[in-house]
Design a protein around this motif. Structure first.
Motif, PDB file in Angstrom:
ATOM      1  N   GLU A 150     -55.248  23.464 -30.078  1.00  0.00           N
ATOM      2  CA  GLU A 150     -55.052  23.167 -28.451  1.00  0.00           C
ATOM      3  C   GLU A 150     -54.769  22.021 -29.042  1.00  0.00           C
ATOM      4  O   GLU A 150     -53.261  21.447 -27.750  1.00  0.00           O
ATOM      5  N   LYS A 151     -55.015  20.747 -29.859  1.00  0.00           N
ATOM      6  CA  LYS A 151     -54.336  19.820 -29.763  1.00  0.00           C
ATOM      7  C   LYS A 151     -53.575  19.301 -30.834  1.00  0.00           C
ATOM      8  O   LYS A 151     -53.150  17.835 -31.157  1.00  0.00           O
ATOM      9  N   ALA A 175     -59.642  34.804 -30.083  1.00  0.00           N
ATOM     10  CA  ALA A 175     -60.144  35.262 -29.523  1.00  0.00           C
ATOM     11  C   ALA A 175     -59.793  35.157 -27.855  1.00  0.00           C
ATOM     12  O   ALA A 175     -60.293  35.874 -27.104  1.00  0.00           O
ATOM     13  N   LYS A 176     -59.122  34.564 -27.829  1.00  0.00           N
ATOM     14  CA  LYS A 176     -58.214  34.321 -25.783  1.00  0.00           C
ATOM     15  C   LYS A 176     -56.929  35.351 -25.934  1.00  0.00           C
ATOM     16  O   LYS A 176     -56.303  36.004 -24.954  1.00  0.00           O
ATOM     17  N   TYR A 177     -56.719  36.048 -27.766  1.00  0.00           N
ATOM     18  CA  TYR A 177     -55.783  37.450 -26.675  1.00  0.00           C
ATOM     19  C   TYR A 177     -56.197  38.690 -26.788  1.00  0.00           C
ATOM     20  O   TYR A 177     -55.927  39.902 -26.847  1.00  0.00           O
ATOM     21  N   ILE A 230     -60.243  24.219 -19.246  1.00  0.00           N
ATOM     22  CA  ILE A 230     -61.499  24.167 -19.198  1.00  0.00           C
ATOM     23  C   ILE A 230     -62.487  25.090 -19.864  1.00  0.00           C
ATOM     24  O   ILE A 230     -61.817  25.944 -20.389  1.00  0.00           O
ATOM     25  N   PRO A 231     -63.709  24.593 -20.843  1.00  0.00           N
ATOM     26  CA  PRO A 231     -64.026  25.249 -22.098  1.00  0.00           C
ATOM     27  C   PRO A 231     -64.899  26.200 -21.692  1.00  0.00           C
ATOM     28  O   PRO A 231     -65.316  26.521 -20.571  1.00  0.00           O
ATOM     29  N   GLY A 232     -64.885  27.100 -22.380  1.00  0.00           N
ATOM     30  CA  GLY A 232     -65.423  28.778 -22.021  1.00  0.00           C
ATOM     31  C   GLY A 232     -64.539  29.332 -21.394  1.00  0.00           C
ATOM     32  O   GLY A 232     -65.453  30.544 -20.737  1.00  0.00           O
TER      33      GLY A 232
END
Length: 915
Positions: A221-222, A288-290, A555-557
Motif C-alpha cells: 500500500e505504501k 485477499a482483497k481480490y 481502514i484496517p480490516g
C-alpha cells in the motif's frame, strides 16, 4: 546448364546495349561476303549488273538474314515492347482529352487505394512485436443474458484459470493505462502508469534491458517496486546507469526502480496495441482483497503451450467455466469464457474503422476501372479501321493485343505515378482521423506502399486493357474496310457499355449512401448544443493521488478508505482564490468535464419496491461545486441549483438531468423525491438517501452522441469513508474558469496564476490537462469528423467517376448517331426531340444505377449498423436516401448536358455528308 543459360543471357543483354555497333559490324560482314561472291562471278565470266544480282541470289534475302542474326543476338521482345510503347505514346498524344480523363480516373482510384493501404499496413498488417505472437491469447467472459457485456473478468477468476488450465504455459494480466503524478524526480508531473502481474513480461517474451521485473509481494500500500520505460529513463533520469534502486513517489506511494525496459518496447490495453507507458507497477492477483471477485480492471494475457490450438484451449476453458459456475453461482451464473487471439482483440476497434474505408476505396478503384474500360472500348471502336488494316497486312492477334496492352500500361503508369503523389496528400487526412488507432501517427507512404501502387497499376492495366485488346484482336476486315460506313444505332455493342455505366452509378450510390448517413450523424452531433456554453472557458485538472498517504487512509480490516477533509478544503480555497482573480467571471469544479464521462452508479427510489440486482436503474454521477452550473451556463429547468446551504449538516441534495427525470419519473414531478445511491461494484449503499432539488438541461457528458441520465452531487456533501473503488470522483477535480472577455488574451496569465496557487497549497500537486472547452470539444470530435471527411471525399470521387462514365457513354452515343440525328432534323424533328432522346438515355442509365445502388445499400444494412456509428440515424433513413438520390440524379443530368447540347446543334446538311 544454368551457367550456359546465364552466359547467353548476358551476351544478349550486351548486344542490346551495343546494338548500333553490332549492326554496323553485321552490315560490313554481309558486304564482305557479297563482294567475295561478286568476285567469283566475275571470274566465272559474268559482267555488269549481273555480277551483283547473281551474288545476291546466291547469298539470299539480306533483310531475312539480318532479322535471323538479330534474333540470335538479343531479346527481340524487349525491342518490340519498346516500339509498341513509343507508338502508344504517339497515338495517345493525338487524343489529349481521352488521356486526361483516363489518367484522372486512374489517379483517383490508385491514389485512394495506396493511401488506405499505407494506413492498413501501418496499423494492422503486421504481427505483434512479441516472441511467437501466434500463441498469445486473451480470455474474455461472455454473459448469456447480456451479449453486450465487455468488462474484463474478475481478478480472482484469472487466478482460477491459471491454476486449473492444462493448455497455457502461463496466464498474466495487464491493466488500463492511467495517469499518475510522479514526484521526487525534478518537477512534479504526470506520467502514464500500467498495472501488470509479475509474469506479464515473461508471457509476452520481453525482459528489461537491465535490472529485473518486480515481484508480486513487492506490491504494498505504501511502498512498491516499479519498472520504467526506456524513454522515461532517458528524459527524467538522464540515462543514469545507477538508476536501479532509486526511489520516487507515484501518487504518494514510495516507488523503487528495479528495471528499465528496452527501447521501443510497446505495451497494450483492451482494444489497443502500440501504447507507450512510462511506468509499470506490480499487482498481486492472489491478494485477499481480490477474493470477492468484484475487481475487474485487468486484461488476461495467456500463452498457449507449443502445439496447442485455439480450439483445444477453448474446450479446456469451457470445462473450467462450467466448474466455476458451480463454485461461484452468484457471479458466474451463465458466464462462458471465450479464447480470442490477442491480435484480434487488440485490433478489433481499428478494423471497425479501416475495413469500411478499404471497401470504399475498392469501390472507387472498381468504378475507375469500369470507367476507363468503357472509355477504352469507345476509343478502340473509333480505331477499328486501323486494326483491320494492320491485321490485313499480316499483324497477328498477339501483336495487336500487345499494342493495346502497351497503351493500357502506359496510361496505368502515368495514372499510378500521379496516384502516388495524390496518396501523399491522402495520408495527411488519414493520420488526422487515425490518431486513436495503433501507430496511427506513423502512417506514411513507404516502400511497401509504393510496391502496392506498382502492383495495383499493373492490375488496373490488365483489368481495363485486356477486354478492349481481345476485341481489337478480332477485327472484321470486310466490315471495317467498307468505305462510307455509318451506323445509326449502337447495336449489341452499346448494351455492354450501358451495363458498365449502370454498375458505376450503382457503386457510387452505395458509397454516397454510406457517406450521407455519416454526414447526417455528424450534423446531428454538431448542430445539437452540448448543453453548456464552451466559449471563454478554460479548464485544468487537479487530481489527488488515490493511494494511501496524506489524502487517503485505509481502514484496517476492511475494503473501506477514509478521505481526508483537506481535499474538500483544498477545492474550496482554490475556487475562492481563482474566482477572485481579475478578469474571471466565475469558477467551478466537476469530477470529469463533459464530454469525458461520468462515474456510473446504480440507485433505488425511496418509496418504490426494491429492484433486483439485475434491474437496478443507473445514472452517470459527477461531483460539482455549487458554482459549476452558472459557470458552464447550464440552464435550470425546475427547482433550484446546488448552493452553499448543501453541506454535511443539511439533507443530502442531488440535481438531475431532464433525461433522468423523464426516464425514471415519467408521470410525476421528481422534485422532492429521494434516491439511495450505491457504490458499484462494491455493492455498498450510501448512508443516507439524497433528495432531488433541481432539474437542469441536457449535457453531453458521455461523449458527443446520445443523452444519458445524469446526477450532480455537491462536493461539500461527501462522506468521509468510501469503498476503495468509490473515492475517485471525490479526489478528481477539473477546474472550469469563465473569463469576462476573450479567454485567449488571458490564458497564459491564468494558467501561471493557478499553478502558483496550487504550488503554494501543495508543492507536490501538479496541474494537468490544461485546455479551453472549445479545444476539448474539437479534439473529442476531430477523429470522427475526419473519418466523415474521408468517406465524403471517397464518395465524391465515386460520383465524379460515375458521371464521367455517363458523359462518355452519351458522347459516344451522340457521335455514333450523328447521321441519324441529322436525318431526323432534316425530316422535321424539333431540337427538343433530339434533346430528349439524349437526356432520356442518360436518365435511364442513371435511374437504373440508382435503383440497383439503393438495393445494394439496403442489403448492406447490417454491415453499416456494425461498422458505422449511427447516432439518431437509421441505416435505412429515408431522408438520407432521398437526398443522395437527388444529388446523384442532378449530377447525372449535368453530365448529360454537354452531349445533349452538342446533339441539338447538329447541322442536318453537314451530317448528311458525314461518312
Amino acid at each position: 546448364m544454368l551457367r550456359e543459360w546465364w552466359t547467353k543471357a548476358w551476351l544478349r543483354v550486351k548486344a542490346l546495349v551495343n546494338r548500333g555497333r553490332l549492326e554496323r559490324d553485321l552490315e560490313e560482314e554481309m558486304q564482305f561476303h557479297l563482294e567475295m561472291l561478286a568476285e567469283k562471278n566475275r571470274a566465272a565470266g559474268l559482267a555488269g549488273k549481273e555480277v551483283r544480282a547473281a551474288a545476291r541470289r546466291r547469298f539470299g534475302n539480306v533483310t531475312w538474314v539480318k532479322e535471323e542474326v538479330h534474333e540470335m543476338w538479343t531479346f527481340t521482345w524487349i525491342e518490340t515492347v519498346w516500339q509498341d510503347l513509343r507508338y502508344a505514346a504517339r497515338s495517345l498524344a493525338k487524343s489529349p482529352g481521352f488521356v486526361a480523363v483516363v489518367v484522372f480516373s486512374l489517379m483517383l482510384g490508385i491514389g485512394a487505394n495506396t493511401a488506405t493501404f499505407s494506413a492498413m499496413n501501418t496499423v494492422m498488417l503486421h504481427g505483434l512485436p512479441y516472441a511467437h505472437p501466434e500463441r498469445l491469447m486473451t480470455i474474455w467472459p461472455l454473459h448469456k443474458e447480456d451479449p453486450t457485456y465487455e468488462n474484463p473478468p474478475p481478478i480472482g477468476e484469472i487466478v482460477d484459470w491459471k491454476k486449473q488450465n492444462q493448455v497455457f504455459d502461463d496466464i498474466a494480466a495487464v491493466g488500463w493505462i492511467v495517469p499518475a503524478t510522479m514526484t521526487g524526480v525534478g518537477e512534479p508531473g504526470p506520467v502514464s502508469v500500467q498495472y501488470a502481474t509479475e509474469n506479464f513480461f515473461a508471457v509476452v517474451g520481453v525482459q528489461p534491458a537491465f535490472g529485473r521485473v518486480f515481484r508480486a509481494e513487492e506490491s504494498q500500500e505504501k511502498i512498491q517496486t516499479i519498472v520504467i520505460s526506456n524513454d522515461l529513463w532517458k528524459t527524467k533520469f538522464n540515462r543514469d546507469p545507477k538508476v536501479l534502486g532509486k526511489s520516487l513517489r507515484l501518487n504518494g506511494v514510495v516507488s523503487t526502480v528495479v528495471g528499465v525496459m528496452p527501447a521501443g518496447f510497446e505495451t497494450f490495453e483492451q482494444y489497443y496495441q502500440g501504447k507507450n507507458v512510462d511506468v509499470w507497477k506490480p499487482v498481486n492477483p492472489e491478494s485477499a482483497k481480490y477474493a470477492k471477485r468484484t475487481s475487474m480492471f485487468l486484461m488476461p494475457v495467456a500463452r498457449l503451450k507449443p502445439g496447442v490450438t485455439q480450439a483445444r484451449a477453448q474446450v479446456d476453458m469451457d470445462v473450467i467455466a462450467r466448474g466455476l459456475e458451480k463454485t461461484y453461482p452468484e457471479t458466474n451464473q451463465g458466464v462462458e469464457e471465450e479464447v480470442v487471439p490477442l491480435y484480434d482483440a487488440l485490433y478489433q476497434n481499428a478494423g471497425q474503422k479501416l475495413y469500411p474505408l478499404l471497401g470504399a476505396v475498392g469501390f472507387v478503384l472498381l468504378i475507375g476501372c469500369v470507367n476507363v474500360a468503357n472509355l477504352m472500348r469507345s476509343h478502340t471502336e473509333s480505331r477499328r479501321k486501323e486494326y483491320s488494316v494492320r491485321a490485313s497486312l499480316g499483324a497477328g492477334r498477339r501483336r495487336l493485343m500487345q499494342q493495346l496492352l502497351a497503351e493500357s500500361g502506359l496510361l496505368a503508369l502515368i495514372g499510378g505515378a500521379l496516384g502516388v503523389l495524390l496518396s501523399f496528400w491522402g495520408t495527411h487526412i488519414l493520420r488526422a482521423f487515425a490518431k486513436q488507432l495503433p501507430h496511427g501517427e506513423s502512417i506514411r507512404i513507404n516502400g511497401p506502399a509504393l510496391l502496392f501502387a506498382v502492383g495495383l497499376s499493373v492490375l488496373t492495366a490488365v483489368l481495363f486493357g485486356l477486354p478492349p485488346a481481345i476485341r481489337a484482336s478480332r477485327p472484321d476486315l470486310n466490315d471495317a474496310l467498307r468505305e462510307g460506313e455509318s451506323r445509326t444505332s449502337t447495336g449489341s455493342r452499346g448494351h455492354a457499355r450501358h451495363l458498365l455505366v449502370i454498375s458505376e452509378v450503382a457503386m457510387a450510390m452505395v458509397l454516397l449512401v454510406g457517406a450521407g448517413l455519416m454526414i447526417n450523424v455528424l450534423l446531428h452531433v454538431l448542430l445539437i448544443t452540448p448543453g453548456f456554453d464552451p466559449a471563454n472557458v478554460l479548464t485544468m485538472a487537479v487530481h489527488f493521488p488515490g493511494n494511501e498517504g496524506k489524502y487517503v487512509e485505509k481502514i484496517p480490516g476492511t475494503d473501506m478508505e477514509k478521505v481526508s477533509p483537506r481535499v474538500t478544503v483544498f477545492h474550496q480555497q482554490l475556487l475562492e482564490r481563482v474566482a477572485a482573480m481579475p478578469g474571471v467571471e466565475s469558477a467551478g469544479m466537476i469530477s470529469l468535464i463533459p464530454p469525458l464521462g461520468v462515474q456510473r452508479r446504480t440507485f433505488s427510489i425511496i418509496g418504490r419496491p426494491a429492484p433486483s440486482p439485475e434491474e437496478r436503474p443507473w445514472a452517470g454521477l459527477n461531483e460539482v461545486s455549487p458554482s459549476y452550473f452558472r459557470t458552464m451556463r447550464i440552464p435550470l429547468k425546475s427547482g433550484r441549483y446546488l448552493d452553499d446551504r448543501d453541506t454535511q449538516g443539511a439533507p443530502l441534495a442531488v440535481v438531475v438531468s431532464e433525461t433522468f427525470a423523464s426516464d425514471y419519473f415519467p408521470n410525476e414531478d421528481p422534485i422532492g423525491q429521494q434516491i439511495l445511491l450505491r457504490y458499484d461494484p462494491a455493492l455498498v449503499d450510501e448512508e443516507r438517501p439524497r433528495q432531488i432539488v433541481g432539474i437542469v438541461g441536457e449535457v453531453k457528458q458521455m461523449g458527443m452522441g446520445g443523452l444519458h441520465p445524469l446526477l450532480y452531487e455537491s462536493f461539500l456533501q461527501q462522506p468521509a469513508v468510501f469503498p476503495s473503488d468509490g473515492k475517485w470522483g471525490h479526489l478528481q477535480g477539473f477546474l472550469v474558469i469563465r473569463t469576462a472577455s476573450n479567454v485567449r488574451a488571458r490564458e497564459a496569465d491564468l494558467i501561471a496564476s493557478v499553478k502558483q496557487m496550487v504550488r503554494e497549497m501543495d508543492p507536490d500537486q501538479p496541474v494537468t490537462d490544461i485546455s479551453t472547452m472549445d479545444e476539448v470539444l474539437r479534439k473529442f470530435m476531430s477523429s470522427f469528423r475526419y473519418y466523415v471527411i474521408v468517406l465524403g471525399v471517397l464518395a465524391g470521387m465515386a460520383v465524379l467517376l460515375a458521371m464521367i462514365g455517363v458523359y462518355g457513354v452519351l458522347s459516344y452515343f451522340v457521335n455514333q448517331r450523328t447521321r441519324e440525328m441529322g436525318i431526323r432534323m432534316a425530316l422535321g424533328a424539333q431540337r427538343r426531340d433530339v434533346l430528349w432522346m439524349v437526356a432520356k438515355l442518360g436518365l435511364k442509365l442513371s435511374m437504373t444505377g440508382v435503383a440497383i445502388g439503393i438495393a445494394l445499400a439496403l442489403g448492406l444494412k447490417r454491415f453499416m449498423e456494425q461498422y458505422f456509428w449511427l447516432y439518431h440515424v437509421e441505416a435505412t433513413d429515408p431522408l438520407t436516401y432521398a437526398a443522395v438520390t437527388l444529388v446523384l440524379v442532378s449530377i447525372a443530368l449535368l453530365a448529360c448536358y454537354v452531349p445533349a447540347r452538342r446533339a441539338i446543334n447538329v447541322d442536318p446538311m453537314t451530317t448528311l455528308r458525314h461518312e
